[in-house]
Design a protein around this motif. Sequence first.
Motif, PDB file in Angstrom:
ATOM      1  N   TYR A   7       1.082  -1.275   0.237  1.00 25.16           N
ATOM      2  CA  TYR A   7      -0.157   0.141   0.042  1.00 25.16           C
ATOM      3  C   TYR A   7       0.880   1.283   0.007  1.00 25.16           C
ATOM      4  CZ  TYR A   7      -3.619  -3.826   1.764  1.00 25.16           C
ATOM      5  OH  TYR A   7      -4.662  -4.412   1.848  1.00 25.16           O
ATOM      6  N   THR A   8       0.336   1.794  -0.716  1.00 22.63           N
ATOM      7  CA  THR A   8       1.466   3.211  -0.658  1.00 22.63           C
ATOM      8  C   THR A   8       0.470   4.416  -0.335  1.00 22.63           C
ATOM      9  OG1 THR A   8       0.557   3.504  -3.372  1.00 22.63           O
ATOM     10  CG2 THR A   8       2.021   2.693  -3.516  1.00 22.63           C
ATOM     11  N   SER A   9      -0.266   4.442  -0.023  1.00 22.93           N
ATOM     12  CA  SER A   9      -0.930   5.607   0.562  1.00 22.93           C
ATOM     13  C   SER A   9      -2.376   5.007   0.910  1.00 22.93           C
ATOM     14  CB  SER A   9      -1.861   6.306  -0.858  1.00 22.93           C
ATOM     15  OG  SER A   9      -2.726   5.841  -1.422  1.00 22.93           O
ATOM     16  N   LEU A  10      -2.425   5.711   2.775  1.00 18.39           N
ATOM     17  CA  LEU A  10      -3.479   5.750   3.594  1.00 18.39           C
ATOM     18  C   LEU A  10      -4.101   7.344   4.163  1.00 18.39           C
ATOM     19  CD1 LEU A  10      -5.235   4.582   6.224  1.00 18.39           C
ATOM     20  CD2 LEU A  10      -3.239   5.093   7.612  1.00 18.39           C
ATOM     21  N   VAL A  11      -5.548   7.450   3.667  1.00 18.79           N
ATOM     22  CA  VAL A  11      -5.871   8.754   4.488  1.00 18.79           C
ATOM     23  C   VAL A  11      -7.165   8.053   5.479  1.00 18.79           C
ATOM     24  CG1 VAL A  11      -7.562  10.078   3.562  1.00 18.79           C
ATOM     25  CG2 VAL A  11      -5.803   9.329   2.003  1.00 18.79           C
ATOM     26  N   ALA A  12      -7.454   8.781   6.496  1.00 18.76           N
ATOM     27  CA  ALA A  12      -7.979   8.466   7.744  1.00 18.76           C
ATOM     28  C   ALA A  12      -8.683   9.421   7.518  1.00 18.76           C
ATOM     29  CB  ALA A  12      -7.378   8.350   8.919  1.00 18.76           C
ATOM     30  N   VAL A  13     -10.423   8.856   8.302  1.00 18.59           N
ATOM     31  CA  VAL A  13     -11.840   9.498   8.773  1.00 18.59           C
ATOM     32  C   VAL A  13     -11.978   9.678   9.193  1.00 18.59           C
ATOM     33  CG1 VAL A  13     -13.831  10.536   6.718  1.00 18.59           C
ATOM     34  CG2 VAL A  13     -12.031  10.077   5.471  1.00 18.59           C
ATOM     35  N   GLY A  14     -12.315  10.782   9.835  1.00 18.23           N
ATOM     36  CA  GLY A  14     -13.644  10.366  10.833  1.00 18.23           C
ATOM     37  C   GLY A  14     -13.213  11.420  12.431  1.00 18.23           C
ATOM     38  N   ASP A  15     -13.633  10.751  13.874  1.00 14.74           N
ATOM     39  CA  ASP A  15     -13.190  11.642  14.908  1.00 14.74           C
ATOM     40  C   ASP A  15     -12.777  11.120  16.049  1.00 14.74           C
ATOM     41  OD1 ASP A  15     -14.228   9.571  16.026  1.00 14.74           O
ATOM     42  OD2 ASP A  15     -16.384   9.694  15.952  1.00 14.74           O
ATOM     43  N   SER A  16     -12.242  11.865  17.197  1.00 13.72           N
ATOM     44  CA  SER A  16     -11.103  11.583  18.168  1.00 13.72           C
ATOM     45  C   SER A  16     -10.938  10.494  17.531  1.00 13.72           C
ATOM     46  CB  SER A  16     -11.647  11.872  19.530  1.00 13.72           C
ATOM     47  OG  SER A  16     -13.012  11.116  20.064  1.00 13.72           O
ATOM     48  N   PHE A  17     -11.114   9.468  18.220  1.00 13.19           N
ATOM     49  CA  PHE A  17     -10.344   7.800  18.033  1.00 13.19           C
ATOM     50  C   PHE A  17     -10.221   8.352  17.036  1.00 13.19           C
ATOM     51  CE2 PHE A  17     -11.223   3.440  16.019  1.00 13.19           C
ATOM     52  CZ  PHE A  17     -10.583   3.074  16.735  1.00 13.19           C
ATOM     53  N   THR A  18      -9.854   8.550  15.463  1.00 15.62           N
ATOM     54  CA  THR A  18      -8.701   8.283  14.828  1.00 15.62           C
ATOM     55  C   THR A  18      -8.059   9.228  15.031  1.00 15.62           C
ATOM     56  OG1 THR A  18     -10.814   7.156  13.096  1.00 15.62           O
ATOM     57  CG2 THR A  18      -9.009   8.618  12.121  1.00 15.62           C
ATOM     58  N   GLU A  19      -8.410  10.532  15.674  1.00 16.99           N
ATOM     59  CA  GLU A  19      -7.426  11.623  15.659  1.00 16.99           C
ATOM     60  C   GLU A  19      -6.213  11.149  15.897  1.00 16.99           C
ATOM     61  OE1 GLU A  19      -7.072  16.278  17.697  1.00 16.99           O
ATOM     62  OE2 GLU A  19      -9.316  15.555  17.190  1.00 16.99           O
ATOM     63  N   GLY A  20      -6.093  10.517  17.117  1.00 19.71           N
ATOM     64  CA  GLY A  20      -5.477   9.620  18.256  1.00 19.71           C
ATOM     65  C   GLY A  20      -5.617  10.437  20.053  1.00 19.71           C
ATOM     66  N   MET A  21      -7.029  10.949  19.851  1.00 14.12           N
ATOM     67  CA  MET A  21      -6.990  10.807  21.260  1.00 14.12           C
ATOM     68  C   MET A  21      -6.816   8.988  22.211  1.00 14.12           C
ATOM     69  SD  MET A  21      -9.545  14.217  21.771  1.00 14.12           S
ATOM     70  CE  MET A  21      -9.719  13.805  22.950  1.00 14.12           C
ATOM     71  N   ALA A  34      -4.050   5.806  13.774  1.00 11.69           N
ATOM     72  CA  ALA A  34      -3.699   5.702  12.426  1.00 11.69           C
ATOM     73  C   ALA A  34      -2.447   6.274  12.118  1.00 11.69           C
ATOM     74  CB  ALA A  34      -4.518   6.583  11.567  1.00 11.69           C
ATOM     75  N   ASP A  35      -1.835   7.073  12.966  1.00  9.64           N
ATOM     76  CA  ASP A  35      -0.612   7.497  12.424  1.00  9.64           C
ATOM     77  C   ASP A  35       0.472   5.914  13.209  1.00  9.64           C
ATOM     78  OD1 ASP A  35      -1.540  10.067  12.558  1.00  9.64           O
ATOM     79  OD2 ASP A  35      -0.104  10.700  13.672  1.00  9.64           O
ATOM     80  N   LEU A  36       0.397   4.682  14.359  1.00  8.36           N
ATOM     81  CA  LEU A  36       0.817   3.711  14.009  1.00  8.36           C
ATOM     82  C   LEU A  36       1.135   3.005  12.535  1.00  8.36           C
ATOM     83  CD1 LEU A  36       0.131   3.125  17.963  1.00  8.36           C
ATOM     84  CD2 LEU A  36       1.952   4.088  17.222  1.00  8.36           C
ATOM     85  N   LEU A  37      -0.546   2.827  12.524  1.00  9.63           N
ATOM     86  CA  LEU A  37      -0.456   1.855  11.165  1.00  9.63           C
ATOM     87  C   LEU A  37       0.808   2.824  10.365  1.00  9.63           C
ATOM     88  CD1 LEU A  37      -2.112  -0.141   9.625  1.00  9.63           C
ATOM     89  CD2 LEU A  37      -3.808   1.060   9.241  1.00  9.63           C
ATOM     90  N   ALA A  38      -0.061   3.904   9.547  1.00  8.25           N
ATOM     91  CA  ALA A  38       0.628   4.764   8.556  1.00  8.25           C
ATOM     92  C   ALA A  38       2.260   4.484   8.373  1.00  8.25           C
ATOM     93  CB  ALA A  38       0.611   6.309   9.036  1.00  8.25           C
ATOM     94  N   THR A  39       3.042   4.663  10.666  1.00  7.61           N
ATOM     95  CA  THR A  39       4.247   4.057  10.184  1.00  7.61           C
ATOM     96  C   THR A  39       4.482   3.111   9.861  1.00  7.61           C
ATOM     97  OG1 THR A  39       4.476   5.759  12.772  1.00  7.61           O
ATOM     98  CG2 THR A  39       6.402   4.528  12.406  1.00  7.61           C
ATOM     99  N   ARG A  40       3.882   1.691  10.342  1.00  8.04           N
ATOM    100  CA  ARG A  40       3.943   0.372   9.887  1.00  8.04           C
ATOM    101  C   ARG A  40       3.912   0.169   8.143  1.00  8.04           C
ATOM    102  NH1 ARG A  40       1.442  -3.341  14.337  1.00  8.04           N
ATOM    103  NH2 ARG A  40       2.335  -4.663  12.575  1.00  8.04           N
ATOM    104  N   LEU A  41       3.303   0.965   7.607  1.00  9.82           N
ATOM    105  CA  LEU A  41       3.266   1.108   5.860  1.00  9.82           C
ATOM    106  C   LEU A  41       3.858   2.217   5.558  1.00  9.82           C
ATOM    107  CD1 LEU A  41      -0.557   1.360   6.018  1.00  9.82           C
ATOM    108  CD2 LEU A  41       0.418  -0.884   6.092  1.00  9.82           C
ATOM    109  N   ALA A  42       4.686   2.809   5.919  1.00  7.50           N
ATOM    110  CA  ALA A  42       5.835   3.251   5.652  1.00  7.50           C
ATOM    111  C   ALA A  42       7.115   2.853   5.521  1.00  7.50           C
ATOM    112  CB  ALA A  42       5.881   4.946   5.712  1.00  7.50           C
ATOM    113  N   ALA A  43       6.761   2.278   6.597  1.00  5.31           N
ATOM    114  CA  ALA A  43       8.536   2.009   6.556  1.00  5.31           C
ATOM    115  C   ALA A  43       8.489   0.208   5.655  1.00  5.31           C
ATOM    116  CB  ALA A  43       8.553   0.796   8.074  1.00  5.31           C
ATOM    117  N   ARG A  44       7.570  -0.414   5.071  1.00  5.79           N
ATOM    118  CA  ARG A  44       7.969  -1.087   3.549  1.00  5.79           C
ATOM    119  C   ARG A  44       7.114  -0.775   2.343  1.00  5.79           C
ATOM    120  NH1 ARG A  44       3.341  -4.431   2.722  1.00  5.79           N
ATOM    121  NH2 ARG A  44       4.738  -5.808   3.063  1.00  5.79           N
ATOM    122  N   THR A  45       6.989   0.674   2.565  1.00  7.92           N
ATOM    123  CA  THR A  45       7.570   1.582   0.962  1.00  7.92           C
ATOM    124  C   THR A  45       7.373   2.369   0.334  1.00  7.92           C
ATOM    125  OG1 THR A  45       4.708   0.767   0.440  1.00  7.92           O
ATOM    126  CG2 THR A  45       5.292   1.904  -0.505  1.00  7.92           C
TER     127      THR A  45
END
Length: 260
Positions: A7-21, A34-45
């Motif tokens: 996966y080369t790109s990720l977009v997260a949509v939502g409220d505080s749960f996805t913002e990271g609180m 979502a940031d944690l997921l992005a970090t793991r995906l970015a490490a592969r791509t």
Amino acid sequence: MEMNATYTSLVAVGDSFTEGMSDRLPDGTYRGWADLLATRLAARTHDFRYANLAVRGKLIGQIVEEQVDVAAAMKADVVTLVGGLNDTLRPKCDMGRVRGLLSEAVEKLAPSCGQLVLMRSPGRNGPVMERFRPRMEELFGYVDELAARHGALVVDLYGAPALGDQRMWDVDRLHLTGEGHRRVAEAVWQALGMDPEDDWRAPLPPALPPGWVTRRIGDARFAREHLGPWIGRRLTGRSSGDGRPAKRPDLLPYQLPPES
């Protein structure tokens, strides 16, 4: 789902749960699943891109109005959509309207991305959860219907007892701790076809329940710091997200944090 897909790109949509609180970093900002997921995906791509449009306090109507078209235009490989739970927690909630807006969001996002990911959100065990459980389960049932209709993935966080454990939740009783967000990131990671790194459903070790005095102190702190302000915002028609921009409004290359 293809195992170990790229996966080369990720977009997260939502409220505080996805913002990271409330996965708070030392500088006071929030990280979250979502940031944690992005970090793991970015490490592969190489040149991985990430946008997080989520803003705390947003209702599903605001998510549709402010985030969905923007996310659809980004044409990302993966889009995550989590919304509607704030609506179910309001004293009055038109579930028909919530279902209609959620359907509108999915109908726009599903054809615009490579893979749409929906979720059955976790809920903290306790009296508040029991009060709103029927609405939540109605919402999650419709999430399942939409996913089947549009080829979206559903990550069932609600069905994981470990994420209902009160120790997974911050003192505000509304948002996951850092450990909770880490487990959500692992759950989405696995749903996207990646090799598991651990068991995100694993229960926490047994612990003695807090004593009466400790519980009362916690209740008083919760009422003073969180419940009172929340009620005040409801009475005045304000939201914790009013005037707050998205944390990553543009789909740009994601720089790995130093600790990764």
